[in-house]
Design a protein around this motif. Structure first.
Motif, PDB file in Angstrom:
ATOM      1  N   GLN A 198      -5.128   4.222  -5.692  1.00 38.24           N
ATOM      2  CA  GLN A 198      -4.086   3.196  -5.632  1.00 38.24           C
ATOM      3  C   GLN A 198      -4.559   1.902  -6.278  1.00 38.24           C
ATOM      4  O   GLN A 198      -3.826   1.263  -7.042  1.00 38.24           O
ATOM      5  CB  GLN A 198      -3.683   2.935  -4.185  1.00 38.24           C
ATOM      6  CG  GLN A 198      -2.637   1.821  -4.051  1.00 38.24           C
ATOM      7  CD  GLN A 198      -2.238   1.550  -2.619  1.00 38.24           C
ATOM      8  OE1 GLN A 198      -1.237   2.052  -2.161  1.00 38.24           O
ATOM      9  NE2 GLN A 198      -3.039   0.763  -1.911  1.00 38.24           N
ATOM     10  N   GLU A 222       1.597   1.623  -8.638  1.00 37.36           N
ATOM     11  CA  GLU A 222       1.384   2.422  -7.437  1.00 37.36           C
ATOM     12  C   GLU A 222       2.676   2.729  -6.682  1.00 37.36           C
ATOM     13  O   GLU A 222       2.766   3.737  -5.966  1.00 37.36           O
ATOM     14  CB  GLU A 222       0.380   1.725  -6.499  1.00 37.36           C
ATOM     15  CG  GLU A 222       0.825   0.391  -5.928  1.00 37.36           C
ATOM     16  CD  GLU A 222       0.554  -0.788  -6.845  1.00 37.36           C
ATOM     17  OE1 GLU A 222       0.658  -1.933  -6.373  1.00 37.36           O
ATOM     18  OE2 GLU A 222       0.241  -0.571  -8.037  1.00 37.36           O
ATOM     19  N   LEU A 234       1.257   3.945  -2.073  1.00 34.47           N
ATOM     20  CA  LEU A 234       0.643   5.228  -2.421  1.00 34.47           C
ATOM     21  C   LEU A 234      -0.331   5.677  -1.347  1.00 34.47           C
ATOM     22  O   LEU A 234      -0.394   6.860  -1.001  1.00 34.47           O
ATOM     23  CB  LEU A 234      -0.067   5.130  -3.773  1.00 34.47           C
ATOM     24  CG  LEU A 234      -0.724   6.421  -4.275  1.00 34.47           C
ATOM     25  CD1 LEU A 234       0.289   7.558  -4.371  1.00 34.47           C
ATOM     26  CD2 LEU A 234      -1.411   6.186  -5.614  1.00 34.47           C
ATOM     27  N   ASN A 247       0.823  -1.216   0.000  1.00 37.26           N
ATOM     28  CA  ASN A 247       0.000   0.000   0.000  1.00 37.26           C
ATOM     29  C   ASN A 247       0.857   1.266   0.000  1.00 37.26           C
ATOM     30  O   ASN A 247       0.618   2.186   0.791  1.00 37.26           O
ATOM     31  CB  ASN A 247      -0.915   0.024   1.224  1.00 37.26           C
ATOM     32  CG  ASN A 247      -2.047  -0.981   1.120  1.00 37.26           C
ATOM     33  OD1 ASN A 247      -2.882  -0.895   0.232  1.00 37.26           O
ATOM     34  ND2 ASN A 247      -2.053  -1.953   2.026  1.00 37.26           N
ATOM     35  N   TYR A 272      -4.265   1.914 -10.080  1.00 32.85           N
ATOM     36  CA  TYR A 272      -2.969   1.710 -10.717  1.00 32.85           C
ATOM     37  C   TYR A 272      -2.834   0.223 -11.042  1.00 32.85           C
ATOM     38  O   TYR A 272      -3.371  -0.630 -10.318  1.00 32.85           O
ATOM     39  CB  TYR A 272      -1.830   2.160  -9.810  1.00 32.85           C
ATOM     40  CG  TYR A 272      -1.519   3.640  -9.917  1.00 32.85           C
ATOM     41  CD1 TYR A 272      -0.549   4.105 -10.800  1.00 32.85           C
ATOM     42  CD2 TYR A 272      -2.204   4.568  -9.145  1.00 32.85           C
ATOM     43  CE1 TYR A 272      -0.275   5.455 -10.911  1.00 32.85           C
ATOM     44  CE2 TYR A 272      -1.936   5.930  -9.246  1.00 32.85           C
ATOM     45  CZ  TYR A 272      -0.968   6.365 -10.133  1.00 32.85           C
ATOM     46  OH  TYR A 272      -0.701   7.697 -10.253  1.00 32.85           O
ATOM     47  N   ALA A 288       3.772   6.493  -5.657  1.00 31.32           N
ATOM     48  CA  ALA A 288       4.173   6.856  -4.297  1.00 31.32           C
ATOM     49  C   ALA A 288       5.535   7.519  -4.296  1.00 31.32           C
ATOM     50  O   ALA A 288       5.769   8.501  -3.569  1.00 31.32           O
ATOM     51  CB  ALA A 288       4.184   5.615  -3.407  1.00 31.32           C
TER      52      ALA A 288
END
Length: 426
Positions: free
Chosen positions: A160, A172, A105, A103, A163, A176
């Protein structure tokens, strides 16, 4: 702009909404491209209640942070996403991706755009006895923008997800990295930019969405293959138009409750939207040399950063430089980014070969030499562009340009290994 005399003299500030005045307003908007909407905040927006987690009175902790596997990981992530750590040019987004269960982003977006509330919430979750006032950040939450933090996180989560994770490069993790790199460059600039909250928020939001739904192939491929996207966007900045269109379709979907601009005056919403659109379109690499040339011209003006239009050009340029920062990062990171982008190029080349299309430069896995492709890219694209940025942000000249020069030397040496018979001075 050239307008008929009668319309040019028409004053929106004194106009009453007679049939004639409304007709003139229509002509100005439809044929002159002028926004004639009234500038007052609607009573509906004023009446909206502050959602939970949207003000400094409460602590909004990202659910994905709460769900991290252990307290030790939470502490590590909290340190990585501190205001100080987020300013580092050697920030390792790959490590963050691993720690946050894929995770990156969502976490970077929450940490940067949600600062200082995000850092405060993480510190509290890690058992620290702290006050919000002791943390630095943009504070878009309590500013005139009044960005609702929980809605921001919901929006980041959806973007996210949109992406395409299987892309080796345009995914993603890259998004980020661009958000964090942009933030780092903005912090290097100090107070020199004189940018407003709205401008900083707009450019950071553009970074979040700038490659959403990227298919892993270039604009040239889209045009040559006559894809649906190429036909929709008439071969003009095809992917960039797609990215920013998708970003606002998601944001303004009335069924999704993802409108992070819901508490802002309508005129400011229009301004943010316009800035984000322009910024994302300026990430089109085919505009690179023109963009560099334009910025050089802007820098020749006296006090150029005091002019809002020129300042926005500079902010868009900084986003563009964050977008292509892979070869400006320290060696281990630069090699990782190179491997990823080359993998994506080769996948595109394979597809072009299957479709009988011309294979794009650097996309033929059988003939492309990695070092050779990077030497030209760094020497003619990255290094000159960062030298220009160094004229705007002195810390870039001191901290970043030497890394680019070192990476260029590395690839020149690598080419001697890959192709010992080639002239290493080219």
């Amino acid at each position: 702009m050239h307008l008929p005399g009668g319309l040019a003299r028409f004053s929106l500030t004194t106009a009453r909404f007679s049939v004639k005045k409304q007709s003139n307003m229509f002509l100005l908007q439809e044929y002159g491209g002028i926004d004639v909407t009234r500038r007052s905040v609607s009573s509906e927006i004023e009446a909206m209640e502050e959602p939970a987690g949207g003000s400094s009175s409460g602590v909004y902790l990202l659910p994905e942070f709460e769900a991290l596997a252990s307290q030790a990981i939470k502490t590590q992530v909290s340190k990585m996403l501190s205001w100080h750590a987020l300013k580092r040019w050697d920030f390792n987004v790959f490590d963050l991706c691993h720690l946050t269960d894929g995770n990156p982003l969502l976490f970077v977006g929450w940490a940067v755009l949600g600062s200082p509330h995000s850092q405060y919430a993480m510190a509290r979750a890690c058992g620290e006895d702290v006050d919000l006032d002791s943390f630095e950040g943009y504070n878009f939450i309590d500013s005139d923008l009044k960005i609702p933090l929980h809605t921001l996180c919901d929006y980041l989560r959806v973007i996210q997800e949109d992406y395409i994770s299987v892309n080796p490069y345009h995914n993603e993790t890259h998004a980020a990295d661009v958000v964090q790199s942009l933030h780092a460059l903005l912090q290097m600039s100090g107070e020199e930019l004189h940018a407003s909250n709205l401008e900083i928020f707009s450019i950071l939001l553009a970074a979040v969405v700038h490659d959403v739904q990227h298919p892993g192939s270039s604009n040239a491929f889209q045009a040559n293959a006559r894809t649906d996207l190429a036909l929709i966007y008439n071969d003009s900045s095809i992917l960039e138009n797609k990215h920013v269109s998708h970003a606002f379709v998601k944001m303004f979907d009335s069924k999704a409750d993802l409108n992070i601009l819901c508490k802002i005056d309508r005129s400011k919403v229009a301004k943010i939207r316009n800035k984000v659109i322009n910024a994302v379109l300026h990430t089109d690499m085919s505009l690179h040399f023109k963009t560099v040339s334009d910025i050089k011209g802007d820098m020749m003006k006296d006090d150029y950063l005091s002019d809002e239009e020129t300042r926005w050009d500079v902010l868009m340029y900084i986003l563009h430089m964050a977008d292509i920062s892979g070869q400006a990062k320290p060696r281990p990171l630069s090699i990782l980014w190179t491997d990823r982008v080359m993998d994506e190029f080769f996948v595109q080349g394979d597809q072009e070969e299957r479709l009988g299309l011309p294979i794009s430069p650097n996309c033929n896995r059988h003939t492309t030499l990695k070092a050779d492709s990077q030497i030209g890219f760094v020497k003619f694209v990255i290094l000159p562009a960062y030298e220009v940025l160094g004229g705007i942000i002195p810390q870039v000249k001191e901290r970043v340009a030497p890394i680019v020069e070192d990476n260029l030397e590395y690839w020149i040496n690598q080419r001697k290994v890959e192709s010992p018979d080639m002239d290493s001075t080219a």
